[in-house]
Scaffold this motif. Sequence first.
Motif, short mmCIF file in Angstrom:
data_model
loop_
_atom_site.label_atom_id
_atom_site.label_comp_id
_atom_site.label_asym_id
_atom_site.label_seq_id
_atom_site.Cartn_x
_atom_site.Cartn_y
_atom_site.Cartn_z
N ASP A 69 0.82 -1.22 0.00
CA ASP A 69 0.00 0.00 0.00
C ASP A 69 0.85 1.26 0.00
O ASP A 69 0.59 2.20 -0.76
N SER A 70 1.86 1.30 0.83
CA SER A 70 2.71 2.47 0.93
C SER A 70 3.51 2.69 -0.35
O SER A 70 3.62 3.82 -0.85
N LEU A 71 4.07 1.62 -0.91
CA LEU A 71 4.85 1.73 -2.15
C LEU A 71 3.95 2.09 -3.33
O LEU A 71 4.35 2.84 -4.22
N PRO A 83 3.11 11.33 -18.63
CA PRO A 83 2.55 10.56 -19.75
C PRO A 83 2.41 9.08 -19.39
O PRO A 83 3.14 8.57 -18.52
N ALA A 84 1.51 8.38 -20.06
CA ALA A 84 1.21 6.98 -19.75
C ALA A 84 2.43 6.07 -19.84
O ALA A 84 2.52 5.08 -19.12
N GLN A 85 3.37 6.36 -20.70
CA GLN A 85 4.53 5.49 -20.92
C GLN A 85 5.68 5.77 -19.94
O GLN A 85 6.74 5.17 -20.04
N THR A 86 5.49 6.68 -19.02
CA THR A 86 6.56 7.06 -18.10
C THR A 86 6.97 5.89 -17.23
O THR A 86 6.14 5.17 -16.69
N ARG A 87 8.27 5.69 -17.11
CA ARG A 87 8.84 4.67 -16.25
C ARG A 87 9.66 5.35 -15.17
O ARG A 87 10.26 6.40 -15.39
N LEU A 88 9.69 4.72 -14.03
CA LEU A 88 10.45 5.26 -12.90
C LEU A 88 11.82 4.59 -12.82
O LEU A 88 11.96 3.42 -13.15
N THR A 89 12.79 5.36 -12.38
CA THR A 89 14.08 4.82 -12.01
C THR A 89 14.19 5.02 -10.50
O THR A 89 14.13 6.14 -10.02
N VAL A 90 14.29 3.92 -9.78
CA VAL A 90 14.32 3.95 -8.32
C VAL A 90 15.76 3.78 -7.87
O VAL A 90 16.40 2.78 -8.19
N VAL A 91 16.26 4.77 -7.14
CA VAL A 91 17.65 4.76 -6.69
C VAL A 91 17.66 4.55 -5.18
O VAL A 91 17.08 5.34 -4.43
N ILE A 92 18.30 3.45 -4.76
CA ILE A 92 18.39 3.13 -3.34
C ILE A 92 19.79 2.64 -3.04
O ILE A 92 20.48 2.13 -3.92
N GLU A 93 20.19 2.80 -1.80
CA GLU A 93 21.45 2.22 -1.36
C GLU A 93 21.11 0.90 -0.69
O GLU A 93 20.26 0.86 0.21
N PRO A 97 19.10 -6.07 4.10
CA PRO A 97 18.01 -6.59 3.27
C PRO A 97 16.87 -5.59 3.06
O PRO A 97 15.86 -5.94 2.45
N MET A 98 17.01 -4.36 3.54
CA MET A 98 15.93 -3.38 3.46
C MET A 98 15.53 -3.03 2.03
O MET A 98 14.41 -2.64 1.76
N TRP A 99 16.45 -3.17 1.08
CA TRP A 99 16.19 -2.79 -0.30
C TRP A 99 15.33 -3.81 -1.03
O TRP A 99 14.66 -3.48 -2.01
N LEU A 100 15.32 -5.05 -0.59
CA LEU A 100 14.70 -6.13 -1.36
C LEU A 100 13.21 -5.94 -1.62
O LEU A 100 12.78 -6.04 -2.78
N PRO A 101 12.35 -5.67 -0.62
CA PRO A 101 10.93 -5.50 -0.94
C PRO A 101 10.67 -4.34 -1.90
O PRO A 101 9.78 -4.42 -2.75
N ILE A 102 11.46 -3.30 -1.80
CA ILE A 102 11.29 -2.15 -2.69
C ILE A 102 11.69 -2.53 -4.11
O ILE A 102 10.99 -2.23 -5.08
N ALA A 103 12.82 -3.21 -4.25
CA ALA A 103 13.28 -3.63 -5.58
C ALA A 103 12.28 -4.60 -6.21
O ALA A 103 12.00 -4.51 -7.41
N VAL A 104 11.76 -5.51 -5.45
CA VAL A 104 10.79 -6.48 -5.99
C VAL A 104 9.53 -5.75 -6.44
O VAL A 104 9.03 -5.97 -7.55
N TYR A 105 9.00 -4.86 -5.60
CA TYR A 105 7.76 -4.16 -5.95
C TYR A 105 7.92 -3.37 -7.24
O TYR A 105 7.16 -3.53 -8.19
N PHE A 106 8.92 -2.49 -7.28
CA PHE A 106 9.08 -1.63 -8.46
C PHE A 106 9.55 -2.41 -9.68
O PHE A 106 9.13 -2.12 -10.80
N GLY A 107 10.42 -3.39 -9.48
CA GLY A 107 10.88 -4.21 -10.60
C GLY A 107 9.76 -4.98 -11.26
O GLY A 107 9.66 -5.03 -12.50
N ARG A 108 8.88 -5.55 -10.49
CA ARG A 108 7.73 -6.29 -11.05
C ARG A 108 6.74 -5.38 -11.75
O ARG A 108 5.96 -5.83 -12.57
N ARG A 109 6.78 -4.10 -11.45
CA ARG A 109 5.86 -3.15 -12.09
C ARG A 109 6.49 -2.51 -13.33
O ARG A 109 5.94 -1.60 -13.90
N GLY A 110 7.68 -3.00 -13.71
CA GLY A 110 8.31 -2.55 -14.96
C GLY A 110 9.24 -1.37 -14.81
O GLY A 110 9.72 -0.81 -15.81
N HIS A 111 9.54 -0.98 -13.59
CA HIS A 111 10.44 0.15 -13.36
C HIS A 111 11.87 -0.34 -13.18
O HIS A 111 12.10 -1.51 -12.89
#
Length: 113
Positions: A69-71, A83-93, A97-111
């Motif tokens: 929900d938060s992501l 625009p509809a075709q806009t993709r995000l680039t997510v930058v994290i350090e 293991p804190m990065w994993l849920p964020i990477a999975v969420y955004f990666g599976r959504r095509g970002h």
Amino acid sequence: MRRGLWRAAVGDAGAPKQHRELGERSGVNDLQGNRVIGLDLGVTSVHSAVVLDVTGQVLARRRVVSTVDSLAELEQAALRGAPAQTRLTVVIEPTGPMWLPIAVYFGRRGHTV
């Protein structure tokens, strides 16, 4: 990808020749239409997020936790008015293991993470 973001921010002047050529051939520097989310991961607190456009202008700031929900709310805020075709680039350090849920969420959504 980090080198590409760096070159997008500061240019190729200081990059070694082979890196300039790689960026030119692969389109690494092509952030046209994209937005960047920078996340400062909080190990014992909430994460701080900032959304930037390709010019570096701050579009939004949010505090998020590693839940769907938060992501999803962060993603919606980042894409608002884009625009509809806009993709995000997510930058994290990758902090533990804190990065994993964020990477999975955004990666599976095509970002890009």
